[in-house]
Design a protein around this motif. Sequence first.
Motif, short mmCIF file in Angstrom:
data_model
loop_
_atom_site.label_atom_id
_atom_site.label_comp_id
_atom_site.label_asym_id
_atom_site.label_seq_id
_atom_site.Cartn_x
_atom_site.Cartn_y
_atom_site.Cartn_z
N MET A 23 -8.42 -0.32 24.01
CA MET A 23 -7.36 0.64 23.70
C MET A 23 -6.25 -0.05 22.91
SD MET A 23 -7.32 2.92 27.24
CE MET A 23 -5.59 3.12 27.19
N PHE A 24 -5.87 -1.25 23.32
CA PHE A 24 -4.84 -1.99 22.62
C PHE A 24 -5.25 -2.28 21.17
CE2 PHE A 24 -2.90 -6.14 21.51
CZ PHE A 24 -1.57 -5.73 21.48
N ASN A 25 -6.50 -2.68 20.96
CA ASN A 25 -7.01 -2.95 19.62
C ASN A 25 -7.01 -1.67 18.76
OD1 ASN A 25 -7.35 -5.69 19.99
ND2 ASN A 25 -9.48 -5.49 20.67
N LYS A 26 -7.35 -0.55 19.38
CA LYS A 26 -7.32 0.72 18.65
C LYS A 26 -5.89 1.08 18.24
CE LYS A 26 -11.44 2.85 20.63
NZ LYS A 26 -11.98 3.94 21.45
N VAL A 27 -4.94 0.86 19.15
CA VAL A 27 -3.54 1.14 18.84
C VAL A 27 -3.06 0.21 17.72
CG1 VAL A 27 -1.19 1.04 19.75
CG2 VAL A 27 -2.99 2.13 21.09
N LYS A 28 -3.40 -1.08 17.80
CA LYS A 28 -3.03 -2.03 16.75
C LYS A 28 -3.61 -1.61 15.41
CE LYS A 28 -3.82 -6.38 17.35
NZ LYS A 28 -4.16 -7.75 17.81
N SER A 29 -4.87 -1.21 15.44
CA SER A 29 -5.54 -0.78 14.21
C SER A 29 -4.84 0.46 13.62
CB SER A 29 -7.01 -0.47 14.51
OG SER A 29 -7.63 0.05 13.39
N TYR A 30 -4.47 1.39 14.48
CA TYR A 30 -3.79 2.61 14.05
C TYR A 30 -2.41 2.26 13.46
CZ TYR A 30 -1.73 7.26 14.15
OH TYR A 30 -1.12 8.43 13.79
N ILE A 31 -1.69 1.36 14.11
CA ILE A 31 -0.36 0.94 13.62
C ILE A 31 -0.49 0.27 12.25
CG2 ILE A 31 1.52 -0.71 14.01
CD1 ILE A 31 1.28 -0.01 17.02
N ASN A 32 -1.50 -0.58 12.10
CA ASN A 32 -1.71 -1.24 10.80
C ASN A 32 -2.05 -0.22 9.71
OD1 ASN A 32 -1.15 -3.83 11.69
ND2 ASN A 32 -3.27 -4.20 12.31
N LYS A 33 -2.84 0.78 10.06
CA LYS A 33 -3.18 1.85 9.11
C LYS A 33 -1.91 2.61 8.70
CE LYS A 33 -5.78 6.15 8.84
NZ LYS A 33 -6.56 7.12 9.59
N ILE A 34 -1.05 2.92 9.67
CA ILE A 34 0.21 3.62 9.38
C ILE A 34 1.10 2.76 8.48
CG2 ILE A 34 2.33 4.52 10.43
CD1 ILE A 34 -0.06 6.32 10.88
N ARG A 36 0.13 0.49 6.30
CA ARG A 36 -0.43 0.51 4.94
C ARG A 36 -0.08 1.81 4.24
NH1 ARG A 36 -4.73 -1.84 7.67
NH2 ARG A 36 -5.89 0.13 7.70
N GLN A 37 -0.17 2.93 4.95
CA GLN A 37 0.21 4.22 4.37
C GLN A 37 1.68 4.23 3.99
OE1 GLN A 37 -0.96 7.07 7.36
NE2 GLN A 37 -3.02 7.29 6.52
N ARG A 38 2.53 3.69 4.88
CA ARG A 38 3.98 3.62 4.61
C ARG A 38 4.25 2.83 3.34
NH1 ARG A 38 6.84 -0.57 8.06
NH2 ARG A 38 5.68 -1.77 6.55
N ASP A 39 3.58 1.67 3.21
CA ASP A 39 3.80 0.82 2.03
C ASP A 39 3.34 1.53 0.75
OD1 ASP A 39 4.85 -1.08 3.72
OD2 ASP A 39 3.02 -2.30 3.79
N ALA A 40 2.22 2.22 0.84
CA ALA A 40 1.72 2.96 -0.33
C ALA A 40 2.68 4.08 -0.71
CB ALA A 40 0.33 3.53 -0.04
N LEU A 41 3.21 4.77 0.29
CA LEU A 41 4.17 5.86 0.02
C LEU A 41 5.48 5.32 -0.54
CD1 LEU A 41 3.49 8.16 3.10
CD2 LEU A 41 2.93 8.63 0.70
N LYS A 42 5.92 4.15 -0.06
CA LYS A 42 7.12 3.52 -0.60
C LYS A 42 6.95 3.23 -2.09
CE LYS A 42 9.33 0.94 3.16
NZ LYS A 42 9.58 -0.43 3.67
N ALA A 43 5.79 2.67 -2.43
CA ALA A 43 5.51 2.34 -3.84
C ALA A 43 5.49 3.60 -4.69
CB ALA A 43 4.19 1.59 -3.94
N GLU A 44 4.88 4.65 -4.16
CA GLU A 44 4.82 5.91 -4.89
C GLU A 44 6.21 6.52 -5.05
OE1 GLU A 44 2.41 10.15 -4.59
OE2 GLU A 44 1.67 8.42 -3.48
N LEU A 45 7.01 6.45 -4.00
CA LEU A 45 8.38 6.98 -4.07
C LEU A 45 9.20 6.22 -5.09
CD1 LEU A 45 10.56 8.88 -2.99
CD2 LEU A 45 11.03 7.19 -1.21
N LYS A 46 9.04 4.91 -5.12
CA LYS A 46 9.76 4.08 -6.09
C LYS A 46 9.39 4.50 -7.51
CE LYS A 46 11.30 -0.62 -6.30
NZ LYS A 46 11.14 -1.94 -5.76
N LYS A 47 8.11 4.78 -7.72
CA LYS A 47 7.63 5.22 -9.03
C LYS A 47 8.30 6.54 -9.41
CE LYS A 47 3.60 7.10 -11.24
NZ LYS A 47 2.47 7.88 -10.87
N TYR A 48 8.36 7.48 -8.49
CA TYR A 48 8.99 8.76 -8.78
C TYR A 48 10.48 8.59 -9.05
CZ TYR A 48 4.87 11.48 -7.53
OH TYR A 48 3.63 12.02 -7.50
N GLU A 49 11.13 7.72 -8.29
CA GLU A 49 12.56 7.49 -8.51
C GLU A 49 12.79 6.89 -9.88
OE1 GLU A 49 13.72 5.05 -5.21
OE2 GLU A 49 13.96 6.76 -3.88
#
Length: 126
Positions: A23-34, A36-49
């Motif tokens: 369960m802990f590994n699944k939570v860690k994996s989910y957090i890492n996925k989130i 990565r999504q956050r970083d991708a969205l930050k980059a996209e937002l910077k592009k739009y700005e």
Amino acid sequence: MTDQERVMKDVLAFTERNEEEQMFNKVKSYINKIKRQRDALKAELKKYESDEKITELENEIEDIKANSLFIFSEDEKKEEIKFKKDHRKCDSNIYYYFEGTEIGIAVGMKCSQCGLIKDITDYSRW
């Protein structure tokens, strides 16, 4: 407690630890996925700005062009500064003239004191 009960207790404890670890590994994996999504969205937002800022600056440039009589090129600006510096000693007004031709606009300057006229047209723009 019998040996059989102790073995059962150890097996249950091991199973619980194993399940907790999974369960802990699944939570860690989910957090890492989130993350990565956050970083991708930050980059996209910077592009739009930056695209928004570029558009804003392009609109400002167009507005300046639309509301200006004439916009000097870099070479014309250098010549204007040099002419003003050379005629600072005249302590007089400097007049600009703009002459439309079939291929472009000629730009000149005149010192009202000494009467010197200088063509500062950047013909490379034509």
